[in-house]
Structures are given as structure tokens and as C-alpha cells.
Motif scaffolding. Sequence first.
Motif, PDB file in Angstrom:
ATOM      1  N   ASN A  16       0.868  -1.170   0.000  1.00  0.00           N
ATOM      2  CA  ASN A  16       0.000   0.000   0.000  1.00  0.00           C
ATOM      3  C   ASN A  16       0.907   1.222   0.000  1.00  0.00           C
ATOM      4  O   ASN A  16       1.562   1.533   0.997  1.00  0.00           O
ATOM      5  N   HIS A  38       0.370   4.331   0.082  1.00  0.00           N
ATOM      6  CA  HIS A  38       0.040   5.382   1.043  1.00  0.00           C
ATOM      7  C   HIS A  38       0.689   5.132   2.393  1.00  0.00           C
ATOM      8  O   HIS A  38       1.120   6.071   3.078  1.00  0.00           O
ATOM      9  N   ASP A  39       0.782   3.850   2.797  1.00  0.00           N
ATOM     10  CA  ASP A  39       1.324   3.521   4.112  1.00  0.00           C
ATOM     11  C   ASP A  39       2.801   3.840   4.237  1.00  0.00           C
ATOM     12  O   ASP A  39       3.310   4.017   5.353  1.00  0.00           O
ATOM     13  N   ILE A  40       3.507   3.881   3.123  1.00  0.00           N
ATOM     14  CA  ILE A  40       4.957   4.145   3.184  1.00  0.00           C
ATOM     15  C   ILE A  40       5.314   5.516   2.605  1.00  0.00           C
ATOM     16  O   ILE A  40       6.476   5.816   2.371  1.00  0.00           O
ATOM     17  N   SER A  58       5.781   8.496   3.766  1.00  0.00           N
ATOM     18  CA  SER A  58       6.010   9.348   4.932  1.00  0.00           C
ATOM     19  C   SER A  58       6.344  10.787   4.549  1.00  0.00           C
ATOM     20  O   SER A  58       6.152  11.702   5.345  1.00  0.00           O
TER      21      SER A  58
END
Length: 553
Positions: free
Chosen positions: A287, A289-291, A293
Motif C-alpha cells: 500500500n 500510502h502507508d509508506i 512518509s
Amino acid sequence: MNWFIELFSEESVPHSLIVISLVSASGLALGRLKLFNFNLGIAGVLFTGLAFGHFEITISSEILHFLREFGLILFVYAIGLQVGPGFIHAFYHHGILLNILAATIVLLGALTAVSIGLIDNIPIAAIVGLFSGATTNTPSLAAAQEVLGGLPTIDAETLKLPGMGYAVAYPFGIIGIILSMLLIKRVFNVMIHHEADVFSRIQRANAQAPVWKDLTVENSNLNHIAIGEISFFEAMGVVVTRILHDGQVHVASIDSRLHTGDSIRVVGSPKQLAKLKMLIGPEANVNIHDISSNLYTGRFVVTNKKAVGQSIAHLRALFGVTISRIHRPDVEFTPTGAMHVHFGDELLAVGSKEGLAGLEEMLGNSLETLNHPQIVPIFIGIGLGILLGSWPIWIPGMPSAVKLGLAGGPLIIAIILSRIGNWGTMTWHLPKSSNIILKDMGIVLFLAAVGLHSGDRFIDTLIHGDGFYWMACAALITLLPLLLVGFIARLFFKLNYLSLCGLLAGSMTDPPALAFANGLSPSPAVSIAYATVYPLVMILRIMAAQLMIILLI
């Protein structure tokens, strides 16, 4: 106390204002009272107006005429702005069927009225008034009276018959439409919230609201190719927002190059994303979006006049962000670089903190500004609507021109302007709260004026002569077409109940019935159906009333 007595007995500006205020306030209070789980709603204003008019607590005919027409203009103009963004979609998907059903209601109503007149020997001049009142269509009454007055053999007493028939039939015309809605609801055991949910789901499905997918680039033909050079992204209405390359996530731009093994986040319609998998590669096992940052998302509303009309491509280049979605009233879509933003658009953007902050400053993102209506466009729109409504339309074989009137013209103009959205820095956007105030104020003024105007002769016409019999005939003219077409539409065409209510109200060009139906649910289904059939129905009703006079007298 003399001043108090004079306030209610002598014509003056304060007298007119206090009478219209008392009628409106007491009518709205009456409309809230429930009897057998039914209330009149905003239509209660009509009946308090009739009561005030009967006891000769009224105002001058010139002021009543102005209030009636001005109130109707405000109401239909606000309706047009409300339904305009979804009108074109509704017409292509349901408009042909809705207009056929509405035209059938008009035809059945005219045939019923003529049949009653021929069988019971009721004068055609009175039948035309019953037809106009039973279908709550004032323009058709005015058009018929204009043709009737032009005939050389018509005397003064005959000229009064359309107005008397209209006054007798009008109150039940409103109640009859509402009763038809309630009867259909009861027979088919309709659950309002379920109908609203179904309509909402269908709207979302047809609109193809954007979704996202993370895909892995496996097509070797895309290796080292810049996003701006890959033509199918723009052609399919798909936006690449982020790229995962060598463990780092970057915001995508037209100059960003893809590499085999990269993962990209794409935003677009579900159908297009399904096709895109065949061109790019399978769904990624991460995903993005999850990484991400170092990347952020933001939703910003366009309220700065300097931003209105700017292209998506220009905003992307200026702030180094990707704009993945635009939300406008009743629709959300993925923009292309050539698209221009409108006042009130809500943009979903991806980028760095600095880039998003710059974009927010450029767009304005001020809810206070968004909720503050521009007044000048309202009056420009109303003025254009009056011009269109007053434009004579000559139809071969008709002795006089047909006009859309002060209701049809502003409605059509409002629909067109709401589709345009902006004219330079001027916007036709009207905040929801302002739209509600404009709409409710207009219909209250209209109903109060109609009631006060008809009240003085309503009881006399009803009691003496054939008043009650005429009312029964008018009830048949109202109910027979509505119930017949309503049951067919629901039983055979499975028409959504809220859309059906809009169809019934629109086929009678009846604002009070529309207001009642709108009170059933906040769904836009009712107003969209009403606006879809209104223009054709208005023309057909005017033509029908004129043809009755021409062919049968």
C-alpha cells in the motif's frame, strides 16, 4: 387603538406587509399540524390565504399579482440551481421515459376535462378553468383567457367562467397531487429511506466516482517513459498520483519516468482502472500510502476568485502537486490537465507540505467565503430567465404565440447557468442554506398571494350554483391521470418512488406538491425529476388550454 384598526383596514405599505406576514406565519403553523399522520406542510399557506381573503383581509390586486409572480420566480430559479448539475445526467438516463409519462398525464387530463364538459354540458370556458385549476397551472389559465377574450362572440359573463372554475379547482388540485403520492406510497408499501438509498446508489454507480489502485509496472514498453508521454492516462481519465521507486515514494508529475518494477498509485473510474491493469501490470502487494512518509494529501475548496478558471496542469506545475479528484455538486471525477477549476470545487491533492500549503493559499479554501452567496448573479440569472420566459414561440396552426412564462424561463436559465458554473470571476454557485431560504421564501409568497386573491369568491362559488359539482369534476381531472400513470410507472417501469413524486408534481407544474415531496426526503431525486419534465409540460398545458377554446367554442 385607531392606528391598529387602520393598519388592517386601510391600504398602505405596512398593511400589505403585515397581512402577507400573518398569512405566511399562520399558514406555516397550520401546515405543521398532523391529522391521521398527515400534514399540509407548506401548502397550509394557501388555505390561510383563502381564509383571510374570504373575510376581506387582503391587499391590492396589483401587489398580490407582483408577490405571486415574484415568489414563483424565486422558487423555480432556486430549484433550477439545485438540480442543474445533475439534470443532464438524469435526462439522458431517465428523461425520455419521464417526459413520455408526464405528457401522458397532460393528455389524459385534457381528455378527461373535455369529456366531462361534453357529457354534462358544462361550458367549455368553465372546463378550461377547471382544467387549469385541477392541474395547478396558472399560465394555461392566462393563455386560455387571452384566446377567449379575442373571440368576438364572447360576453363579459363568459369571461368570468375560467377564473371561477380555476378558484374552485385549485385547492383540491394541490391536495389531489399529494393524495396521489400518499396513495401510491400506501399501495406499494414504499419505504422512503430505502428509495433514497437506492437512488443514491444508482447515482454513484452511473457517475463512476473515482477510486484508487496500486499497480506494479511490468510492461517493458513503459520503461524509462515519462508519464506525460503515455497518452492513455489522459485519454482514459486516469491520474497517477505517487510512484514507489527504489523504496522511495515520490509525487508523480508529467515529467516523472516509470521503470519496470515500480509501483504507482492511479486514480480513476473502476472500469478504466480494470482496463489499465492489462496495460501496466497487476495490483501491487504494498500500500503506497502507508509508506509515503514524505507525502501528504489535502482537500481544498476553490473560493479565491484569482484561482477560478486556472487549469489543473497549471496548478500542478506551480506547486509540484498532483490533483487526483475534483468534487462538484452531485458529481466527483478525475480531472485532466486541460480542465479548469470552478468556484466551489473541492480538490483532492497529493504533495509535500510546502506544495499543499501553497496550493491552499492559491485556492482560498475559505468556508466563510463559500457560504456567502454572490447576490449580483442571482438577479442577472432571474433577469435572463424573465427574458426567456417572455419570448414568444410561434407554433404553426396556433392563433397566438406560446411562452414559457415567468416560471419556465427562470427554471431553464438556472439549469443552464448551474451547468456553466462560472462566468469569469462571477459564479452561479449558491450555498445550500441560501438556496433553501430563496426556495422557501418564494413558495410562501406565491401561495399566500394565490390564497388572498381567490378567497373573496371561493366560498360563494363553492356554495352557489354548481360549485361542489365542479369541484368533484376537478377532482376527477386531477386524480384519474395521476393515479393511472403513477401506478403504471411504479408497477411496470419500477420507477423510484421519489422520482415518481417529482414526476407527478412536475406534470402538474405544482410547486406546493414539489415542496411536500421534497419534505419526504433530502434526496435530490424529486427535484431532478420535477425539473426534467417541467419545460415540456408547461408548453403542453398552455397549448392544451388554448386548443380547447379554439376547437370547442
